[in-house]
Design a protein around this motif. Structure first.
Motif, short mmCIF file in Angstrom:
data_model
loop_
_atom_site.label_atom_id
_atom_site.label_comp_id
_atom_site.label_asym_id
_atom_site.label_seq_id
_atom_site.Cartn_x
_atom_site.Cartn_y
_atom_site.Cartn_z
N ASN A 56 -5.34 21.73 -30.72
CA ASN A 56 -5.95 22.97 -31.51
C ASN A 56 -6.90 22.04 -32.74
OD1 ASN A 56 -5.61 24.55 -29.30
ND2 ASN A 56 -3.91 25.46 -30.12
N ALA A 57 -5.82 21.38 -33.34
CA ALA A 57 -6.19 20.84 -34.77
C ALA A 57 -7.42 19.89 -34.67
CB ALA A 57 -5.17 20.23 -35.52
N GLN A 58 -7.32 19.16 -33.52
CA GLN A 58 -8.45 18.26 -33.32
C GLN A 58 -9.66 19.00 -33.02
OE1 GLN A 58 -6.76 15.87 -30.03
NE2 GLN A 58 -7.03 13.96 -31.45
N ALA A 59 -9.71 20.15 -32.26
CA ALA A 59 -10.76 20.95 -31.98
C ALA A 59 -11.33 21.47 -33.28
CB ALA A 59 -10.57 21.92 -30.78
N LEU A 60 -10.60 21.50 -34.33
CA LEU A 60 -11.20 22.20 -35.63
C LEU A 60 -11.51 20.83 -36.44
CD1 LEU A 60 -8.63 24.75 -36.68
CD2 LEU A 60 -11.18 25.12 -35.78
N GLY A 61 -11.57 19.68 -35.80
CA GLY A 61 -12.15 18.52 -36.73
C GLY A 61 -11.10 17.67 -37.29
N PHE A 62 -9.76 18.13 -37.45
CA PHE A 62 -8.80 17.35 -38.13
C PHE A 62 -8.82 15.97 -37.47
CE2 PHE A 62 -7.88 21.81 -39.38
CZ PHE A 62 -7.71 21.44 -40.76
N THR A 63 -8.64 15.04 -38.18
CA THR A 63 -8.12 13.60 -37.83
C THR A 63 -6.52 13.57 -37.45
OG1 THR A 63 -7.67 12.79 -39.93
CG2 THR A 63 -9.87 12.63 -39.18
N LEU A 64 -6.26 12.61 -36.74
CA LEU A 64 -4.89 12.20 -36.43
C LEU A 64 -3.89 12.15 -37.74
CD1 LEU A 64 -4.88 10.20 -32.98
CD2 LEU A 64 -4.35 12.81 -33.28
N HIS A 65 -4.64 11.47 -38.55
CA HIS A 65 -3.95 11.48 -39.84
C HIS A 65 -3.49 12.66 -40.50
CE1 HIS A 65 -2.25 9.44 -43.60
NE2 HIS A 65 -3.24 10.37 -44.22
N GLU A 66 -4.64 13.50 -40.75
CA GLU A 66 -4.75 14.92 -41.27
C GLU A 66 -3.59 15.88 -40.35
OE1 GLU A 66 -9.16 15.06 -43.01
OE2 GLU A 66 -8.76 15.52 -41.01
N ILE A 67 -3.67 15.62 -39.03
CA ILE A 67 -2.75 16.40 -38.31
C ILE A 67 -1.33 15.86 -38.52
CG2 ILE A 67 -1.93 16.87 -35.96
CD1 ILE A 67 -5.06 16.44 -35.08
N GLU A 68 -1.16 14.72 -38.48
CA GLU A 68 0.20 14.41 -38.87
C GLU A 68 0.67 15.02 -40.46
OE1 GLU A 68 2.53 10.02 -39.78
OE2 GLU A 68 0.61 10.17 -39.32
N GLU A 69 -0.22 15.17 -41.49
CA GLU A 69 0.17 15.59 -42.56
C GLU A 69 0.37 17.25 -42.40
OE1 GLU A 69 -3.16 15.02 -45.16
OE2 GLU A 69 -2.65 12.97 -45.88
N LEU A 70 -0.45 17.85 -41.52
CA LEU A 70 -0.24 19.38 -41.38
C LEU A 70 1.24 19.30 -40.38
CD1 LEU A 70 -3.79 20.27 -39.95
CD2 LEU A 70 -2.77 21.11 -42.23
N LEU A 71 1.44 18.65 -39.41
CA LEU A 71 2.63 18.76 -38.74
C LEU A 71 3.92 18.56 -39.87
CD1 LEU A 71 2.01 16.72 -35.55
CD2 LEU A 71 2.47 19.12 -35.72
N ASP A 72 3.73 17.81 -40.75
CA ASP A 72 4.94 17.51 -41.90
C ASP A 72 4.99 18.82 -42.52
OD1 ASP A 72 5.43 14.81 -40.91
OD2 ASP A 72 4.15 13.92 -42.55
N LEU A 73 4.07 19.26 -42.99
CA LEU A 73 4.02 20.70 -43.71
C LEU A 73 4.66 21.75 -43.08
CD1 LEU A 73 0.50 20.73 -45.51
CD2 LEU A 73 2.73 20.37 -46.59
N ARG A 74 4.55 21.75 -41.53
CA ARG A 74 4.95 22.73 -40.66
C ARG A 74 6.34 22.57 -40.53
NH1 ARG A 74 4.84 22.09 -34.89
NH2 ARG A 74 5.52 23.92 -34.08
N VAL A 75 7.21 21.50 -40.88
CA VAL A 75 8.59 21.60 -40.92
C VAL A 75 9.26 21.19 -41.98
CG1 VAL A 75 8.45 20.29 -38.44
CG2 VAL A 75 8.35 18.81 -40.58
N ARG A 76 8.66 20.96 -43.27
CA ARG A 76 9.00 20.76 -44.57
C ARG A 76 9.33 22.20 -45.07
NH1 ARG A 76 5.40 18.26 -48.58
NH2 ARG A 76 4.31 17.26 -46.79
N SER A 77 10.55 22.72 -45.39
CA SER A 77 11.10 23.70 -46.00
C SER A 77 10.29 24.34 -47.44
CB SER A 77 12.55 23.79 -46.03
OG SER A 77 13.00 22.90 -47.08
N LYS A 78 10.11 23.21 -48.20
CA LYS A 78 9.35 23.56 -49.31
C LYS A 78 7.99 23.73 -49.39
CE LYS A 78 13.11 21.76 -52.22
NZ LYS A 78 13.60 21.54 -53.17
#
Length: 158
Positions: A56-78
């Motif tokens: 879904n993130a790729q469909a919105l134009g995010f690169t794999l690097h950007e997706i990796e950052e979003l996934l990191d944010l998704r699991v980071r408690s802060k």
């Protein structure tokens, strides 16, 4: 009891190729939950959600690097939604700039097509002539950009 899927089942369920899943594993974007003694990878519902997130993130134009950052944010408690929002806003600015460049290219092509006389021999074809001229213009523009006086790629075909 959680149902685990093989790599083939997961690929089919999400609509991707098995090699795509393997590639995401190599990029550390996705991990199998476990492996059978035979070596088959098994994935749980979280891996399924994660793979859908990536697609879904790729469909919105995010690169794999950007997706990796979003996934990191998704699991980071802060992490906060604002962190995600800033990345989405940056992606939107990037997409809008691409749209402007594509619109400029479309205008240039429309202009070339208006000048075209289909019956002319190719040595007098305005499209071919413009492409020759644009190659020279690109070199000049590239030099200007290096020196800081160029306007960017959308100016090349105006």
């Amino acid at each position: 009891m959680t149902t685990e899927l093989t790599i083939g089942q997961l690929a089919k369920d999400v609509g991707v190729n098995i090699e795509t899943i393997r590639y995401y594993e190599r990029r550390s974007l996705l991990d199998p939950t476990s492996r059978l003694p035979s070596g088959y990878r098994l994935y749980n519902s979280e891996a399924q959600r994660r793979l859908r997130f990536i697609k879904n993130a790729q469909a919105l134009g995010f690169t794999l690097h950007e997706i990796e950052e979003l996934l990191d944010l998704r699991v980071r408690s802060k992490a906060r939604c604002g962190d995600v929002q800033r990345r989405a806003e940056a992606k939107l600015r990037h997409v809008e700039a691409k749209v402007r460049d594509l619109q400029a290219l479309a205008r240039a092509l429309r202009s070339l097509l208006r000048d075209c006389r289909a019956g002319q021999p190719t040595d007098r074809c305005p499209i071919l002539k413009a492409l020759e001229d644009e190659m020279h213009g690109k070199r000049r523009t590239a030099r200007k950009e290096v020196n800081g006086s160029g306007s960017g790629p959308s100016e090349l075909l105006r």
